[in-house]
Design a protein around this motif. Structure first.
Motif, PDB file in Angstrom:
ATOM      1  N   GLY A 399      65.092  10.316  20.225  1.00 30.51           N
ATOM      2  CA  GLY A 399      65.564  11.545  20.844  1.00 30.51           C
ATOM      3  C   GLY A 399      66.412  11.352  22.087  1.00 30.51           C
ATOM      4  N   VAL A 400      66.690  10.118  22.452  1.00 34.64           N
ATOM      5  CA  VAL A 400      67.463   9.814  23.662  1.00 34.64           C
ATOM      6  C   VAL A 400      68.912   9.504  23.279  1.00 34.64           C
ATOM      7  CG1 VAL A 400      67.711   8.220  25.613  1.00 34.64           C
ATOM      8  CG2 VAL A 400      65.426   8.936  24.853  1.00 34.64           C
ATOM      9  N   GLY A 401      69.850  10.053  24.027  1.00 30.41           N
ATOM     10  CA  GLY A 401      71.263   9.740  23.814  1.00 30.41           C
ATOM     11  C   GLY A 401      71.795  10.186  22.472  1.00 30.41           C
ATOM     12  N   ALA A 402      71.313  11.300  21.962  1.00 25.46           N
ATOM     13  CA  ALA A 402      71.733  11.762  20.636  1.00 25.46           C
ATOM     14  C   ALA A 402      73.050  12.518  20.710  1.00 25.46           C
ATOM     15  CB  ALA A 402      70.652  12.650  20.027  1.00 25.46           C
ATOM     16  N   TYR A 403      73.836  12.386  19.662  1.00 27.14           N
ATOM     17  CA  TYR A 403      75.033  13.204  19.491  1.00 27.14           C
ATOM     18  C   TYR A 403      75.156  13.576  18.023  1.00 27.14           C
ATOM     19  CZ  TYR A 403      76.894   8.462  18.609  1.00 27.14           C
ATOM     20  OH  TYR A 403      77.085   7.180  18.169  1.00 27.14           O
ATOM     21  N   SER A 404      75.859  14.672  17.755  1.00 22.62           N
ATOM     22  CA  SER A 404      76.006  15.182  16.390  1.00 22.62           C
ATOM     23  C   SER A 404      77.154  14.484  15.683  1.00 22.62           C
ATOM     24  CB  SER A 404      76.250  16.691  16.420  1.00 22.62           C
ATOM     25  OG  SER A 404      77.525  16.965  16.985  1.00 22.62           O
ATOM     26  N   LEU A 405      77.251  14.699  14.384  1.00 23.37           N
ATOM     27  CA  LEU A 405      78.344  14.119  13.612  1.00 23.37           C
ATOM     28  C   LEU A 405      79.689  14.670  14.076  1.00 23.37           C
ATOM     29  CD1 LEU A 405      79.457  12.414  11.315  1.00 23.37           C
ATOM     30  CD2 LEU A 405      78.888  14.252   9.728  1.00 23.37           C
ATOM     31  N   ASP A 406      79.759  15.968  14.330  1.00 20.17           N
ATOM     32  CA  ASP A 406      81.012  16.556  14.802  1.00 20.17           C
ATOM     33  C   ASP A 406      81.433  15.955  16.143  1.00 20.17           C
ATOM     34  OD1 ASP A 406      81.373  18.191  12.608  1.00 20.17           O
ATOM     35  OD2 ASP A 406      80.257  19.868  13.486  1.00 20.17           O
ATOM     36  N   GLU A 407      80.471  15.733  17.031  1.00 21.71           N
ATOM     37  CA  GLU A 407      80.785  15.114  18.318  1.00 21.71           C
ATOM     38  C   GLU A 407      81.262  13.680  18.133  1.00 21.71           C
ATOM     39  OE1 GLU A 407      77.767  17.436  21.405  1.00 21.71           O
ATOM     40  OE2 GLU A 407      77.004  15.758  20.189  1.00 21.71           O
TER      41      GLU A 407
END
Length: 588
Positions: A399-407
């Motif tokens: 859960g740390v440093g997550a980003y989405s596919l679009d990002e």
């Protein structure tokens, strides 16, 4: 070799109504290429992004100083050319791969270009790099300042009239006044770096992470704005490791530049040679023999293992585990024993050649590799228990440093960092090069895009690399390991005494290197940390006119502010480790 004609009907309707047709350029690679005006460039790029059936990434932006180039037939008048490279990412595994190159001509009297940061946020650093190294201004850019050279630098190194060697300059002299000016220029000014007060009752609190902090994996600085231990803003500062690698490409012969490529991602070894020699081969029309192709793939995957083992060990060390890094570096040594037995060197073998590889495989190579293939899977199973199931490691990374596919697409993320967001996109599968289309392997993915999932993808990729290497071992074809082509292989030395023409050809090939036909080509590989691409411009000489190195680490570090805001300092250490970068790959 005949140049590949890029057909205008293959490019979407991106021109404003009533405008003249955009000229389509002939190129030697398979990238659709067209010229647009400065005034319509933003509209063209926006339409391309919106018209793409899936996600369109701004893969790279670079520039070319055209003022000394002689072979530009069919191209608009230009003193400097801005080059935008777009790449389409499609979920469908059988969808055709597509890349587009947009070029804009600029004259010396008006070296200004609209910023594209409002279209793609990752244009930020690329535009700063062009401003720094070419002196082209980007209007509307939010933070246009030098990025790779010191703030006191006064020239633009990638211009053709800039010196290429220190011997062309006077001896360096650091007076007391100049030393003071240099130190004053390094004084940190928060407002100039885009930092603002968060609330009326709080003040700035800063922390310099780096440039020599153990967790930054090289010479890298992040300036943190803090409220307590919470990160309000993080601003990366790069360029400490810049060595002018692209400039060196203009002064070395096509062949003698190969060892320089090894020093870009210095953990990737021959993986750096791969895209460079493939781009030269496209320019020269050289076909690589099947045995050489499979040897290249096998060595590249061995270096992927070596690099991923470094990542795995240092990542676990960064978040508090000491033992794993020693075990994993021991396994890396076993990989290097194989590489040294084949290439003669370990980290920087510079072993790929234009048209093939330096030598055939030595006697006993198969025994070494087969033993290693039987050894490593059991070790990976042990590390699964030691690291990935460790509750403290999971607490620091899940859960740390997550980003989405679009990002990820918006910021130019490729490689394991992209696949950790759930997209099974791998250049070896979507745009097969060398002999990857003859090999079976899976594309590991994860779903959350956090620190933990980025490690999961790296580990799964190691198992797939073992699978690829085993197929190379079992299916290795016979035959030569270098193309029988005059631009890559000089006549055998024994034949040089038969006639003067053969002797002259041998002498020129060895001393000056081949004369590569004029043209432009790029080659890209799925490197250890993401997509690594070389874009080469030949003016019909013995050296490259322009060498552009697009590295994954440069793009990936741009995303640090986005994924670190609101986290804690300890989280940032895990985030940095999970990105998997080396600073030579960033700064070049």
């Amino acid at each position: 070799m005949d140049q590949t004609v890029v057909r205008s009907e293959s490019i979407p309707k991106v021109r404003p109504a009533g405008s003249a047709p955009a000229p389509v350029q002939e190129v030697r690679d398979d990238v659709e290429t067209l010229w647009v005006s400065r005034e319509t460039a933003g509209d063209v790029l926006t339409r391309l992004k919106r018209s793409a059936p899936t996600r369109m990434m701004l893969f790279d932006i670079t520039a070319i100083d055209e003022r000394q180039r002689t072979h530009r037939a069919g191209q608009p008048d230009s003193d400097f050319t801005i080059v935008y490279h777009l790449m389409q990412f499609d979920r469908a595994s059988k969808a055709p791969h597509r890349e587009v190159r947009i070029k804009v001509a600029l004259l010396m009297a008006s070296l200004t270009m609209p910023s594209m940061v409002d279209i793609w946020p990752n244009a930020n650093w690329y535009e700063r790099e062009i401003f720094d190294l070419f002196g082209i201004h980007f209007s509307g850019h939010p933070d246009l300042r030098r990025i790779l050279t010191p703030p006191t630098w006064t020239t633009h190194p990638l211009r053709k009239d800039h010196y290429a060697r220190a011997t062309e300059m006077k001896p360096y002299d650091l007076t007391e006044d100049r030393e003071f000016a240099e130190q004053e220029a390094l004084r940190f000014n928060p407002e100039a770096w885009g930092m603002q007060r968060r609330s009326a009752n709080s003040d700035f609190m800063f922390l310099n992470l780096g440039p020599n902090h153990p967790s930054v994996h090289g010479v890298f600085r992040i300036v943190l704005q803090l409220e307590g231990e919470e990160i309000v803003e993080a601003v990366p500062d790069i360029g400490f490791h810049h060595r002018g690698a692209e400039k060196m490409g203009e002064r070395q012969s096509w062949h003698s530049y190969i060892p320089y490529t090894d020093r870009i991602d210095y953990l990737g070894g021959v993986m750096n040679n791969f895209p460079y020699v493939m781009a030269v081969e496209q320019l020269a029309g050289i076909t690589v023999p099947p045995r050489a192709e499979m040897i290249r793939v096998m060595l590249a995957e061995l270096f992927r293992l070596a690099s991923h083992l470094v990542f795995y060990g240092t990542m676990s060390q960064d978040v508090g585990q000491l033992s794993p890094v020693f075990y994993m570096f021991t396994d890396r040594e076993r990989v290097f024993e194989i590489i040294e037995a084949i290439c003669g060197f370990r980290m920087h073998p510079a072993w790929f050649r234009i048209g093939g590889v330096a030598a055939d495989l030595p006697q006993g190579w198969d025994t070494l590799i087969r033993s290693f293939l039987d050894y490593l899977p059991k070790r990976l199973d042990e590390y699964e228990k030691l690291v990935m199931r460790n509750r403290l490691f999971k607490a620091r990374t899940v859960g740390v440093g997550a980003y989405s596919l679009d990002e990820a697409i918006e910021w130019g993320i490729t490689g394991p960092g992209l696949r950790a967001c759930g997209l099974d996109w791998d250049y070896r599968r979507r745009h097969p090069y060398s002999c990857y289309d003859q090999l079976e392997f899976d594309i590991p993915v994860a779903q959350k895009g956090d620190c933990y999932d980025r490690v999961v993808v790296h580990i799964a990729e190691m198992r797939q690399s073992l699978r690829i290497i085993r197929q190379c071992l079992d299916q290795m074809p016979g035959g030569p390991v270098k193309a029988d082509h005059p631009l890559t292989t000089p006549p055998p030395r024994a034949k040089t005494m038969h006639d003067i023409e053969t002797l002259i050809t041998h002498f020129l090939n060895v001393s000056w290197g081949p004369v590569i036909p004029a043209g432009e080509a790029r080659a890209c590989v799925e490197a250890t940390k993401g997509l690594n691409s070389y874009y080469l411009v030949s003016d019909g000489g013995t050296m490259s006119y322009r060498t552009r190195i697009r590295t994954p680490s440069f793009a990936h570090l741009q995303m640090i502010p986005l994924i670190s805001r609101g986290t804690y300092i300890a989280d940032l250490i895990a985030i940095i480790g999970s990105i998997d970068f080396v600073m030579a790959d960033v700064d070049r």
